[in-house]
Design an enzyme around this catalytic site. Structure first.
Site, PDB file in Angstrom:
ATOM      1  N   ARG A 134       0.873  -1.179   0.000  1.00 10.35           N
ATOM      2  CA  ARG A 134       0.000   0.000   0.000  1.00 10.35           C
ATOM      3  C   ARG A 134       0.908   1.225   0.000  1.00 10.35           C
ATOM      4  O   ARG A 134       1.497   1.568   1.015  1.00 10.35           O
ATOM      5  CB  ARG A 134      -0.857  -0.056   1.277  1.00 10.35           C
ATOM      6  CG  ARG A 134      -2.053   0.863   1.275  1.00 10.35           C
ATOM      7  CD  ARG A 134      -2.583   1.009   2.687  1.00 10.35           C
ATOM      8  NE  ARG A 134      -1.703   1.856   3.459  1.00 10.35           N
ATOM      9  CZ  ARG A 134      -1.499   1.749   4.773  1.00 10.35           C
ATOM     10  NH1 ARG A 134      -2.093   0.821   5.472  1.00 10.35           N
ATOM     11  NH2 ARG A 134      -0.673   2.572   5.389  1.00 10.35           N
ATOM     12  N   HIS A 184      -3.573   4.344   4.690  1.00 17.06           N
ATOM     13  CA  HIS A 184      -4.675   3.367   4.759  1.00 17.06           C
ATOM     14  C   HIS A 184      -5.943   3.985   4.173  1.00 17.06           C
ATOM     15  O   HIS A 184      -6.595   3.415   3.313  1.00 17.06           O
ATOM     16  CB  HIS A 184      -4.892   2.938   6.205  1.00 17.06           C
ATOM     17  CG  HIS A 184      -6.151   2.174   6.412  1.00 17.06           C
ATOM     18  ND1 HIS A 184      -6.320   0.893   5.934  1.00 17.06           N
ATOM     19  CD2 HIS A 184      -7.332   2.512   7.004  1.00 17.06           C
ATOM     20  CE1 HIS A 184      -7.553   0.475   6.241  1.00 17.06           C
ATOM     21  NE2 HIS A 184      -8.176   1.443   6.880  1.00 17.06           N
ATOM     22  N   TYR A 218       4.051   5.214  11.512  1.00 15.83           N
ATOM     23  CA  TYR A 218       4.346   3.805  11.821  1.00 15.83           C
ATOM     24  C   TYR A 218       5.195   3.087  10.774  1.00 15.83           C
ATOM     25  O   TYR A 218       5.429   1.894  10.890  1.00 15.83           O
ATOM     26  CB  TYR A 218       3.048   3.024  12.064  1.00 15.83           C
ATOM     27  CG  TYR A 218       2.034   3.109  10.916  1.00 15.83           C
ATOM     28  CD1 TYR A 218       2.138   2.285   9.800  1.00 15.83           C
ATOM     29  CD2 TYR A 218       0.984   4.021  10.958  1.00 15.83           C
ATOM     30  CE1 TYR A 218       1.227   2.354   8.769  1.00 15.83           C
ATOM     31  CE2 TYR A 218       0.057   4.109   9.925  1.00 15.83           C
ATOM     32  CZ  TYR A 218       0.180   3.269   8.831  1.00 15.83           C
ATOM     33  OH  TYR A 218      -0.712   3.354   7.804  1.00 15.83           O
TER      34      TYR A 218
HETATM   35  C1  LIG Z   1     -14.804  -6.115  11.827  1.00 16.42           C
HETATM   36  C2  LIG Z   1     -13.997  -4.863  11.733  1.00 16.42           C
HETATM   37  N1  LIG Z   1     -13.038  -4.615  12.627  1.00 16.42           N
HETATM   38  C3  LIG Z   1     -12.280  -3.497  12.525  1.00 16.42           C
HETATM   39  C4  LIG Z   1     -12.511  -2.608  11.502  1.00 16.42           C
HETATM   40  C5  LIG Z   1     -11.652  -1.345  11.383  1.00 16.42           C
HETATM   41  N2  LIG Z   1     -10.754  -1.483  10.224  1.00 16.42           N
HETATM   42  C6  LIG Z   1     -11.003  -0.863   9.069  1.00 16.42           C
HETATM   43  S1  LIG Z   1      -9.828  -1.194   7.912  1.00 16.42           S
HETATM   44  C7  LIG Z   1      -8.961  -2.173   8.968  1.00 16.42           C
HETATM   45  C8  LIG Z   1      -7.681  -2.842   8.540  1.00 16.42           C
HETATM   46  C9  LIG Z   1      -7.864  -3.833   7.437  1.00 16.42           C
HETATM   47  O1  LIG Z   1      -6.615  -4.265   6.970  1.00 16.42           O
HETATM   48  P1  LIG Z   1      -6.470  -5.259   5.769  1.00 16.42           P
HETATM   49  O2  LIG Z   1      -7.423  -6.394   5.929  1.00 16.42           O
HETATM   50  O3  LIG Z   1      -5.045  -5.588   5.628  1.00 16.42           O
HETATM   51  O4  LIG Z   1      -6.988  -4.418   4.501  1.00 16.42           O
HETATM   52  P2  LIG Z   1      -6.355  -3.098   3.841  1.00 16.42           P
HETATM   53  O5  LIG Z   1      -7.077  -1.924   4.420  1.00 16.42           O
HETATM   54  O6  LIG Z   1      -4.899  -3.083   4.132  1.00 16.42           O
HETATM   55  O7  LIG Z   1      -6.641  -3.188   2.376  1.00 16.42           O
HETATM   56  C10 LIG Z   1      -9.589  -2.219  10.219  1.00 16.42           C
HETATM   57  C11 LIG Z   1      -9.068  -2.964  11.382  1.00 16.42           C
HETATM   58  C12 LIG Z   1     -13.552  -2.883  10.600  1.00 16.42           C
HETATM   59  N3  LIG Z   1     -13.827  -2.065   9.574  1.00 16.42           N
HETATM   60  N4  LIG Z   1     -14.261  -4.027  10.708  1.00 16.42           N
END
Ligand SMILES: Cc1ncc(C[n+]2csc(CCOP(=O)(O)OP(=O)(O)O)c2C)c(N)n1
Ligand SMILES: [Mg+2]
Length: 392
Positions: free
Chosen positions: A286, A290, A299
């Site tokens: 990425r 985020h 970080y």
């Molecule tokens: C069930 C749930 N827990 C926490 C969140 C908060 N949250 C939003 S994005 C994220 C990280 C996701 O990371 P990843 O699966 O690696 O996807 P990326 O954003 O890197 O594409 C979190 C913890 C959420 N949206 N849903």
């Protein structure tokens, strides 16, 4: 556009006379057909011995490049719109264009996709107007596209939830007898590296496996779940998790559009033929934050981002097209101009998006409505009417 099939015996037209890319010590094993320097690799072998090839016409190579540039430009425009207060939030795909365009173009018309909130490149490949997710992030609608028409479900913000939706859908496809032939249906579920720690994703793995569902789990490992790095999610390469659930897993260079295409096409074809699920780990990065509400400098270090810049998915495709004389300066200029025009058009249309009437929040909650909802709507309408004629 008909794309060349991987797995066929035709030789890559301009491929280097090299086959299987052996992993050197310390490097992840990954399927790669185009190096960061733009060198074409004829074939690559996956962990289960599958040999991946992808052969494209010059027009198809140029088409993939155009897709990559367009989705990056539209994404940059969306980020800019958020910065100017025109969107509430934006989750950028910067750096992940090849994983998304490669897998998105590998889908056949009848295949169903279940995205997260970052799959703007896959959405584009499904033929959906790129304005659609901007309505969602502007807060004026719920996304707006018809999942059945485009075979692309609504964005899902709840991490991992769509993998269960996809599993149920894929089980249905199988039960309806729509697998087992070349023109069968397959399903793809997108999720991130962080999502692999969710119960939902692991449950989806179990169900898809034991019901032999026609489902490809496509994990874009972009190395972070917001601020949490990959080492906080796993002690083994993610693709190896598949073995414990009883289906194959493969790691592909997610910054290589050709390999992403070849690996996805192969996995989807196996699924449609009735051979069950598989996991693809698209190893990528990425490049941006985020979302627009995140500050990645808190970080991660700049040198890490620089190292990944050298693996840029668009630069390697451009180097390949140039070296092989598949495209010239005029072509690259025309693609840039098209991207510029489309992004200006996108901006104009976003600024013109009307604010919705507040009462429309009750629409589309249930397919056939409900008495309770009708009552709530009536109460809300009355409340809104109480302001009529007042200064507020
Ligand atoms: C069930 C749930 N827990 C926490 C969140 C908060 N949250 C939003 S994005 C994220 C990280 C996701 O990371 P990843 O699966 O690696 O996807 P990326 O954003 O890197 O594409 C979190 C913890 C959420 N949206 N849903
Ligand atoms: Mg991630």
């Amino acid at each position: 556009m008909a794309k060349g099939d991987p797995g066929v015996t035709t030789r890559g037209r301009r491929a280097a006379p090299r086959s299987t890319r052996a992993a050197t010590a310390g490097e992840p094993e990954l399927v790669q057909l185009l190096t960061p320097e733009g060198e074409r690799i004829e074939s690559a072998t996956g962990p289960d011995g599958t040999e991946y090839r992808a052969d494209f016409t010059d027009e198809e190579y140029r088409g993939l490049y155009r897709d990559l540039v367009l989705v990056r430009k539209l994404d940059a425009e969306a980020t800019a719109l958020q910065r100017q207060g025109e969107l509430g939030l934006w989750a950028s795909l910067l750096g992940q264009e090849a994983a998304q365009v490669g897998s998105g173009r590998a889908l056949r018309t009848q295949d169903m996709a279940f995205p997260t909130y970052r799959e703007h490149g896959v959405l584009y490949c499904r033929g959906i107007d790129p304005i659609m997710p901007l309505g969602l992030f502007r807060g004026v609608d719920q996304g707006g596209w018809d999942p059945n028409e485009f075979k692309f479900n609504m964005y899902t913000i709840v991490i991992g939830a769509q993998t269960l939706h996809a599993t149920g859908y894929a089980m249905g496809v199988h039960m309806d007898g729509k697998t087992g032939s070349d023109d069968g249906e397959a399903v793809i579920a997108y999720f991130g590296d962080g999502a692999t720690s969710q119960g939902d994703v692991n449950e989806a793995f179990v169900w898809a496996s034991v019901f032999n569902s026609p489902l490809v789990f496509f994990c874009q490992n972009n190395q972070y779940a917001i601020s949490e790095p990959l080492e906080r999610q796993t002690r083994v390469p993610l693709y190896q998790r598949a073995g414990g659930f009883g289906f194959p897993g493969v790691r592909v260079d997610g910054n290589d559009v050709l390999a992403s295409y070849a690996v996805t096409r192969h996995a989807m074809d196996n699924a449609r033929l009735g051979q069950g699920p598989s996991l693809i780990e698209a190893y990528t990065y990425r490049m941006g934050a985020h979302t627009t509400s995140d500050d990645p400098t808190r970080y991660r270090i700049a040198s890490e981002v620089e190292a990944w810049k050298a693996k840029d998915p668009i630069a390697r495709m451009k180097a390949f097209l140039t070296k092989q004389q598949i495209a010239d300066a005029d072509f690259f200029a025309a693609v840039d101009e098209q991207a510029r025009t489309e992004s200006v058009h996108l901006r104009e249309r976003v600024l013109e998006m009307p604010n919705p009437e507040p009462v429309t929040m009750f629409d589309h909650v249930y397919p056939n409505g409900s008495p309770e909802l009708d009552e709530q709507r009536a109460q809300f309408s009355k409340y809104m009417e109480s302001f009529e004629g007042s200064a507020h």
